[in-house]
Design a protein around this motif. Structure first.
Motif, PDB file in Angstrom:
ATOM      1  N   LYS A   1     -29.501  20.055   4.287  1.00 17.71           N
ATOM      2  CA  LYS A   1     -28.583  19.079   3.715  1.00 17.71           C
ATOM      3  C   LYS A   1     -27.167  19.263   4.269  1.00 17.71           C
ATOM      4  CE  LYS A   1     -26.975  17.246  -0.713  1.00 17.71           C
ATOM      5  NZ  LYS A   1     -27.044  17.377  -2.199  1.00 17.71           N
ATOM      6  N   GLU A   2     -26.781  20.520   4.481  1.00 19.75           N
ATOM      7  CA  GLU A   2     -25.446  20.812   5.001  1.00 19.75           C
ATOM      8  C   GLU A   2     -25.272  20.285   6.423  1.00 19.75           C
ATOM      9  OE1 GLU A   2     -22.585  24.694   5.967  1.00 19.75           O
ATOM     10  OE2 GLU A   2     -24.484  24.942   4.881  1.00 19.75           O
ATOM     11  N   ASN A   3     -26.281  20.545   7.281  1.00 22.20           N
ATOM     12  CA  ASN A   3     -26.215  20.061   8.660  1.00 22.20           C
ATOM     13  C   ASN A   3     -26.293  18.545   8.725  1.00 22.20           C
ATOM     14  OD1 ASN A   3     -26.000  22.622   9.734  1.00 22.20           O
ATOM     15  ND2 ASN A   3     -28.207  22.874   9.986  1.00 22.20           N
TER      16      ASN A   3
ATOM     17  N   LYS B   1     -32.109   9.329  17.940  1.00 19.99           N
ATOM     18  CA  LYS B   1     -32.549  10.727  18.053  1.00 19.99           C
ATOM     19  C   LYS B   1     -31.786  11.631  17.090  1.00 19.99           C
ATOM     20  CE  LYS B   1     -34.346  10.610  22.761  1.00 19.99           C
ATOM     21  NZ  LYS B   1     -34.333  11.226  24.107  1.00 19.99           N
ATOM     22  N   ILE B   2     -30.501  11.335  16.896  1.00 16.80           N
ATOM     23  CA  ILE B   2     -29.704  12.111  15.937  1.00 16.80           C
ATOM     24  C   ILE B   2     -30.263  11.934  14.532  1.00 16.80           C
ATOM     25  CG2 ILE B   2     -27.459  12.239  14.786  1.00 16.80           C
ATOM     26  CD1 ILE B   2     -26.183  11.634  17.514  1.00 16.80           C
TER      27      ILE B   2
ATOM     28  N   ILE C   1     -25.730  17.887  18.401  1.00 17.94           N
ATOM     29  CA  ILE C   1     -26.575  17.988  17.200  1.00 17.94           C
ATOM     30  C   ILE C   1     -28.020  18.328  17.537  1.00 17.94           C
ATOM     31  CG2 ILE C   1     -27.504  16.662  15.250  1.00 17.94           C
ATOM     32  CD1 ILE C   1     -24.821  15.107  15.270  1.00 17.94           C
ATOM     33  N   CYS C   2     -28.534  17.732  18.610  1.00 15.99           N
ATOM     34  CA  CYS C   2     -29.954  17.898  18.940  1.00 15.99           C
ATOM     35  C   CYS C   2     -30.219  19.044  19.909  1.00 15.99           C
ATOM     36  CB  CYS C   2     -30.512  16.604  19.529  1.00 15.99           C
ATOM     37  SG  CYS C   2     -30.344  15.177  18.432  1.00 15.99           S
TER      38      CYS C   2
ATOM     39  N   ASP D   1     -22.567  12.744  23.735  1.00 14.20           N
ATOM     40  CA  ASP D   1     -21.966  14.039  23.394  1.00 14.20           C
ATOM     41  C   ASP D   1     -22.414  14.506  22.019  1.00 14.20           C
ATOM     42  OD1 ASP D   1     -19.618  16.138  23.676  1.00 14.20           O
ATOM     43  OD2 ASP D   1     -19.335  15.149  21.733  1.00 14.20           O
ATOM     44  N   ARG D   2     -22.422  13.583  21.037  1.00 14.64           N
ATOM     45  CA  ARG D   2     -22.863  13.932  19.691  1.00 14.64           C
ATOM     46  C   ARG D   2     -24.356  14.257  19.667  1.00 14.64           C
ATOM     47  NH1 ARG D   2     -19.991  16.534  17.385  1.00 14.64           N
ATOM     48  NH2 ARG D   2     -19.394  16.844  19.546  1.00 14.64           N
TER      49      ARG D   2
END
Length: 314
Positions: A226-228, A216-217, A124-125, A119-120
């Motif tokens: 930097k924020e992401n 992969k993350i 994110i990707c 899920d993460r």
């Protein structure tokens, strides 16, 4: 005792004569169990009460929290009752039930964390495709499948053990362990090796999915702002801690069962065998509760509403 048909109970031999300290241990264990139930139940209530948390990630977290409560319940009530027992005897039916519940809980834990890692990864990707890949409907299908697969896995393992002819009934642990029961077989059997290999193969898939997802993350994080990057680290940290602790706990359990850990003290062996089921259920709610900003904010909103309601009632 020649075979399992003549054995009516198992003896949990890891309990030692604690004297008057048993009252202190009983209080500590009871407090710990109540804390686990309270912390996990509180987070479940927060997630269900706040509509902002009706997202796949938090629905999966709810499933994980329910599993922490059920897994703890399979251990603590029996441990607490054994604190005041002189013989430390457990009927076969209760022992096999505890094996089933604990084994199912560990399987659910692994697969839940694997799905949460995926899920993460999607969030994110592949953020543009997240709503189509991970939805409430998807979670509604995946969660029952996790429990069905875990129960089927557990059923196969317990059936192996139940059909063994046993020439002993002493388990050198504070709970019923299927690996040690298999070692009580009258004849040399390949069942224990088969069960270990089966458990290993079952664990390879979720661990592999977790590893691939986080690799992969991390690769995506290297090429983002930097924020992401900070946001990804914040949302992934609780899961990384949970997975790491789960693997450490499983390593302790297998080390204790395979090697009998006879050269260690009773206290160290008990620590090895119970670390996973004692620590994991309390780490999960606190890690997610303190680390995830949305849950912290939801807790604050609930607290403010409660304070406001109390003031209005007065």
């Amino acid at each position: 005792m020649e075979n399992s048909s003549k054995i009516e109970y198992f003896v949990l031999a890891a309990y030692s004569d604690m004297g008057q300290l048993k009252y202190l241990y009983f209080f500590i264990l009871l407090l710990w169990y109540c804390s686990i139930c309270a912390a996990n139940t509180l987070l479940i209530a927060v997630i269900f009460a706040d509509r902002r948390l009706r997202e796949p990630m938090y629905m999966l977290l709810c499933n994980l929290l329910v599993n922490e409560i059920s897994g703890s319940t399979s251990l603590y009530p029996l441990m607490l009752s054994q604190m005041f027992s002189e013989a430390h005897q457990v009927p076969l039916s209760w022992c096999f039930l505890q094996m089933s519940c604990m084994y199912t809980s560990v399987s659910v834990e692994f697969f839940s964390l694997a799905v949460m890692a995926y899920d993460r990864y999607v969030s994110i990707c592949k953020p543009l495709h997240y709503s189509s890949i991970m939805s409430a409907g998807t979670v509604g299908v995946v969660v029952p499948l996790i429990w069905i697969f875990a129960c089927a896995n557990c059923l196969l393992t317990v059936v192996f053990v139940v059909n063994l002819k046993l020439c002993g009934n002493v388990i050198d642990k504070v709970f019923c362990d299927h690996q040690l029961v298999a070692k009580l077989a009258c004849s040399v059997s390949k069942v224990n090796s088969i069960m270990d290999m089966f458990s290993f193969l079952i664990g390879v898939f979720p661990v592999g999915l977790i590893a691939v997802s986080y690799v992969k993350i991390l690769l995506v994080c290297f090429d983002t702002s930097k924020e992401n990057k900070q946001k990804a680290i914040t949302t992934c940290t609780p899961q990384i801690v949970s997975v790491s602790n789960l693997l450490v706990g499983c390593a302790f359990v297998f080390f204790d069962s395979w090697n009998d850990a006879g050269h260690f003290s009773d206290e160290v062996r008990i620590f090895f065998s119970t670390y996973l089921i004692v620590c994991q259920p309390i780490i999960t709610p606190f890690m997610y509760g303190f680390k995830l900003p949305k849950i912290r904010e939801a807790c604050k909103r609930m607290w403010k509403k409660k304070v406001f309601f109390l003031r209005e009632s007065h």
